[in-house]
Design an enzyme around this catalytic site. Structure first.
Site, PDB file in Angstrom:
ATOM      1  N   THR A   1       0.850  -1.203   0.000  1.00 45.66           N
ATOM      2  CA  THR A   1       0.000   0.000   0.000  1.00 45.66           C
ATOM      3  C   THR A   1       0.885   1.254   0.000  1.00 45.66           C
ATOM      4  O   THR A   1       0.623   2.212  -0.749  1.00 45.66           O
ATOM      5  CB  THR A   1      -0.953  -0.007   1.216  1.00 45.66           C
ATOM      6  OG1 THR A   1      -1.458  -1.327   1.409  1.00 45.66           O
ATOM      7  CG2 THR A   1      -2.107   0.951   0.998  1.00 45.66           C
TER       8      THR A   1
ATOM      9  N   GLU B   1       9.349   2.002  11.327  1.00 43.51           N
ATOM     10  CA  GLU B   1       8.006   2.590  11.157  1.00 43.51           C
ATOM     11  C   GLU B   1       7.574   3.280  12.443  1.00 43.51           C
ATOM     12  O   GLU B   1       7.024   4.386  12.423  1.00 43.51           O
ATOM     13  CB  GLU B   1       7.004   1.492  10.778  1.00 43.51           C
ATOM     14  CG  GLU B   1       7.228   0.955   9.369  1.00 43.51           C
ATOM     15  CD  GLU B   1       6.373  -0.247   9.014  1.00 43.51           C
ATOM     16  OE1 GLU B   1       6.274  -0.539   7.815  1.00 43.51           O
ATOM     17  OE2 GLU B   1       5.819  -0.896   9.908  1.00 43.51           O
TER      18      GLU B   1
END
Ligand code: 5RP
Length: 218
Positions: free
Chosen positions: A31, A103
């Site tokens: 994504t 992240e």
């Protein structure tokens, strides 16, 4: 509409959340890859990006987007990334692509976290997706025993080393009723770098690609 088309629709919708003249935090995964490709179409109005993985660095650079070191920038207005699961409080499981630690670092610095995902990721209770835990290699057995004590069934992700040189344990069988509590408990285990629960730093906005279009949750 396929799952990939729903991912792409969510990624394209995230472009509206990118302020002009900023550095953009960019995540990892299929994504996020759609988002990077969309970002290339408007690279003239951004300064560049900070990335959560070597794979995303390569894709960004391939598009001619400048990539900055997180330590060298003053502020990061927005971070855009996918998720493996996201609940109705916008708490997530991440790390299916083994990039969870970077992240979490980039997400911690960002003023706003925009999660982009297809509808299969939206859940009531986290834990159906095995929880990734990044572990210092020599602590693998110790951490696995502690995770069993917490009620999980850890599996070593064979053949995978993170960008930080560590291993991943995927913990099956957890029904995560209190994400912030379990996030803190697992991070207390000696040898754990971090785990893939994003509860303390959850998403601010979810752009969910569905068969009926992109839904926005805050
Ligand atoms: C990588 C991640 C990804 O955001 C997560 O795995 C979702 O991936 P995809 O967009 O390919 O479904 O956390 O570490």
């Amino acid at each position: 509409m396929t799952q990939d088309e729903m991912k792409r629709a969510a990624a394209l919708a995230a472009i509206d959340y990118i302020p002009d003249d900023c550095i953009v935090g960019v995540g990892t995964g299929s994504t996020a890859n759609h988002f990077i490709d969309a970002l290339a179409g408007c690279k003239g109005r951004i300064v560049g990006a900070v990335s959560s993985s070597e794979a995303s660095v390569a894709r960004l650079k391939g598009h001619g987007i400048a990539v900055f070191d997180l330590n060298g920038i003053d502020r990061l207005p927005v971070y855009v990334d996918g998720a493996d699961e996201i609940n109705h409080q916008l708490q997530m499981i991440k790390g299916g692509g083994a990039a969870l630690t970077r992240e979490k670092i980039v997400a911690a610095v960002a003023e706003r976290f925009i999660c982009i995902a297809d509808e299969s990721k939206y859940v009531t209770v986290l834990g159906q997706f095995p929880l990734p835990v990044e572990v210092i290699p020599m602590a693998r057995s110790h951490v696995a025993r502690e995770l069993v004590r917490l009620g999980g069934h850890p599996a070593y992700r064979e053949g995978v080393l993170t960008d930080n040189g560590n291993i991943i344990l995927d913990v099956h069988g957890l029904r995560i009723a209190e994400p912030a509590k379990l996030e803190a408990e697992i991070n207390q285990i000696v040898g754990v770098v971090t785990n893939g629960i994003f509860a303390r730093r959850r998403a601010d906005v979810l752009l969910l690609g569905t068969r009926d279009g992109v839904r926005t949750y805050r």
